[in-house]
Design a protein around this motif. Structure first.
Motif, mmCIF file in Angstrom:
data_model
loop_
_atom_site.group_PDB
_atom_site.id
_atom_site.type_symbol
_atom_site.label_atom_id
_atom_site.label_comp_id
_atom_site.label_asym_id
_atom_site.label_seq_id
_atom_site.Cartn_x
_atom_site.Cartn_y
_atom_site.Cartn_z
ATOM 1 N N LEU A 118 0.835 -1.200 0.000
ATOM 2 C CA LEU A 118 0.000 0.000 0.000
ATOM 3 C C LEU A 118 0.870 1.250 0.000
ATOM 4 O O LEU A 118 0.614 2.190 -0.757
ATOM 5 C CB LEU A 118 -0.937 -0.005 1.215
ATOM 6 C CG LEU A 118 -1.830 1.221 1.379
ATOM 7 C CD1 LEU A 118 -2.781 1.346 0.197
ATOM 8 C CD2 LEU A 118 -2.597 1.148 2.691
ATOM 9 N N GLU A 119 1.912 1.258 0.815
ATOM 10 C CA GLU A 119 2.809 2.418 0.862
ATOM 11 C C GLU A 119 3.534 2.597 -0.466
ATOM 12 O O GLU A 119 3.688 3.715 -0.957
ATOM 13 C CB GLU A 119 3.815 2.265 2.013
ATOM 14 C CG GLU A 119 4.683 3.478 2.220
ATOM 15 C CD GLU A 119 3.890 4.741 2.496
ATOM 16 O OE1 GLU A 119 4.316 5.813 2.016
ATOM 17 O OE2 GLU A 119 2.847 4.688 3.168
ATOM 18 N N LEU A 165 1.737 6.423 -6.740
ATOM 19 C CA LEU A 165 0.654 7.355 -7.056
ATOM 20 C C LEU A 165 1.129 8.795 -6.916
ATOM 21 O O LEU A 165 0.857 9.634 -7.778
ATOM 22 C CB LEU A 165 -0.553 7.098 -6.149
ATOM 23 C CG LEU A 165 -1.738 8.050 -6.321
ATOM 24 C CD1 LEU A 165 -2.328 7.912 -7.720
ATOM 25 C CD2 LEU A 165 -2.792 7.789 -5.265
ATOM 26 N N ARG A 166 1.858 9.084 -5.825
ATOM 27 C CA ARG A 166 2.381 10.442 -5.647
ATOM 28 C C ARG A 166 3.332 10.804 -6.784
ATOM 29 O O ARG A 166 3.296 11.916 -7.307
ATOM 30 C CB ARG A 166 3.082 10.567 -4.290
ATOM 31 C CG ARG A 166 2.140 10.639 -3.110
ATOM 32 C CD ARG A 166 2.871 11.007 -1.821
ATOM 33 N NE ARG A 166 3.878 10.043 -1.430
ATOM 34 C CZ ARG A 166 3.674 8.991 -0.658
ATOM 35 N NH1 ARG A 166 2.470 8.748 -0.182
ATOM 36 N NH2 ARG A 166 4.666 8.169 -0.344
ATOM 37 N N GLU A 225 1.298 11.401 -9.913
ATOM 38 C CA GLU A 225 0.615 12.692 -9.821
ATOM 39 C C GLU A 225 1.597 13.837 -10.035
ATOM 40 O O GLU A 225 1.283 14.822 -10.703
ATOM 41 C CB GLU A 225 -0.078 12.825 -8.464
ATOM 42 C CG GLU A 225 -1.318 11.965 -8.333
ATOM 43 C CD GLU A 225 -1.909 11.985 -6.932
ATOM 44 O OE1 GLU A 225 -1.205 12.413 -5.974
ATOM 45 O OE2 GLU A 225 -3.078 11.574 -6.788
ATOM 46 N N ARG A 235 1.065 3.980 -2.862
ATOM 47 C CA ARG A 235 0.860 5.409 -2.588
ATOM 48 C C ARG A 235 2.036 6.233 -3.094
ATOM 49 O O ARG A 235 1.854 7.316 -3.645
ATOM 50 C CB ARG A 235 0.655 5.633 -1.093
ATOM 51 C CG ARG A 235 -0.711 5.212 -0.614
ATOM 52 C CD ARG A 235 -0.888 5.462 0.864
ATOM 53 N NE ARG A 235 -2.233 5.087 1.292
ATOM 54 C CZ ARG A 235 -2.567 4.870 2.541
ATOM 55 N NH1 ARG A 235 -1.670 4.988 3.503
ATOM 56 N NH2 ARG A 235 -3.805 4.536 2.849
#
Length: 181
Positions: free
Chosen positions: A75-76, A82-83, A86, A79
Motif C-alpha cells: 500500500l505504501e 501514485l504520488r 501525480e 501510494r
C-alpha cells in the motif's frame, strides 16, 4: 450427571434432605480413579492438542501479521507510485502548457517576421516597378522630345543653316583646343 448428583444428595420424602456419607454408595472412589487415570494419561494428549492448537493459532496470527505488513508495504509503495505519477502529471501539464505557449509565441514571431519580410518585399517591388515605369515614361518622353526636335530641325534647318552650325561647332572645338594647350 444426574446419578452423580443423586448419589451425593438424597431427597427422599421419608428421610428429608440429607447428605449420603457412604463412600461406596456414592462412587467417589470410582470417580476419583477415573478422573485420575484421565488426567494422568489424557494430560499428555490434551497438552499436545492444546500445544498444537496454540502453535496453529500462533502461526496463523504470525502469517496474518506478515501478510498485513506486506499489504501495508505494498500500500505504501502504491501510494508512493501514485504520488510520483501525480507529480509527473503535474509536471507534464505545466511543461505541456509552457511548451504550447512557447510554440505559440514562436509561431507568432515567425509569422510576424514573415509578414515584415513580405511587406519589405512588396515595398521593394513597388519601388522597383515605380522606377521602371518612371524610366519607361522618361524614355518615351525623351523619344518624343527628340522626335519633335528632329521634326522641328528638319522643317527649319536648311543647308545654309546647317553649314553655319557646323562651322560654329568647329570654331568652338578649336577654341577649346587652344585653351588646353
Amino acid at each position: 450427571m444426574k446419578n452423580v448428583t443423586d448419589s451425593f444428595i438424597s431427597l427422599s420424602s421419608a428421610e428429608g434432605f440429607g447428605l449420603n456419607t457412604n463412600i461406596l454408595e456414592t462412587n467417589i472412589i470410582n470417580l476419583s480413579v477415573v478422573l485420575g487415570v484421565l488426567i494422568y494419561f489424557g494430560k499428555g494428549v490434551l497438552s499436545n492438542l492444546l500445544d498444537n492448537r496454540k502453535q496453529k493459532i500462533s502461526s496463523t496470527i504470525q502469517s496474518s501479521e506478515e501478510l498485513c505488513k506486506g499489504a501495508a508495504n505494498q500500500l505504501e509503495q502504491a501510494r508512493a507510485r501514485l504520488r510520483e505519477v501525480e507529480r509527473r502529471v503535474r509536471e507534464i501539464r505545466v511543461n505541456g502548457y509552457s511548451q504550447i505557449q512557447q510554440e505559440k509565441n514562436d509561431l507568432i514571431n515567425v509569422a510576424s517576421i514573415n509578414l515584415k519580410q513580405l511587406e519589405n518585399l512588396k515595398n521593394e517591388t513597388i519601388h522597383l516597378e515605380q522606377e521602371r515605369v518612371i524610366e519607361l515614361v522618361q524614355k518615351q518622353i525623351s523619344y518624343q522630345a527628340v522626335q519633335r526636335a528632329l521634326g522641328t530641325l528638319n522643317s527649319r534647318l536648311n543647308s545654309e543653316l546647317h553649314l553655319r552650325t557646323i562651322e560654329h561647332n568647329i570654331d568652338l572645338l578649336l577654341a577649346m583646343k587652344n585653351i588646353t594647350d
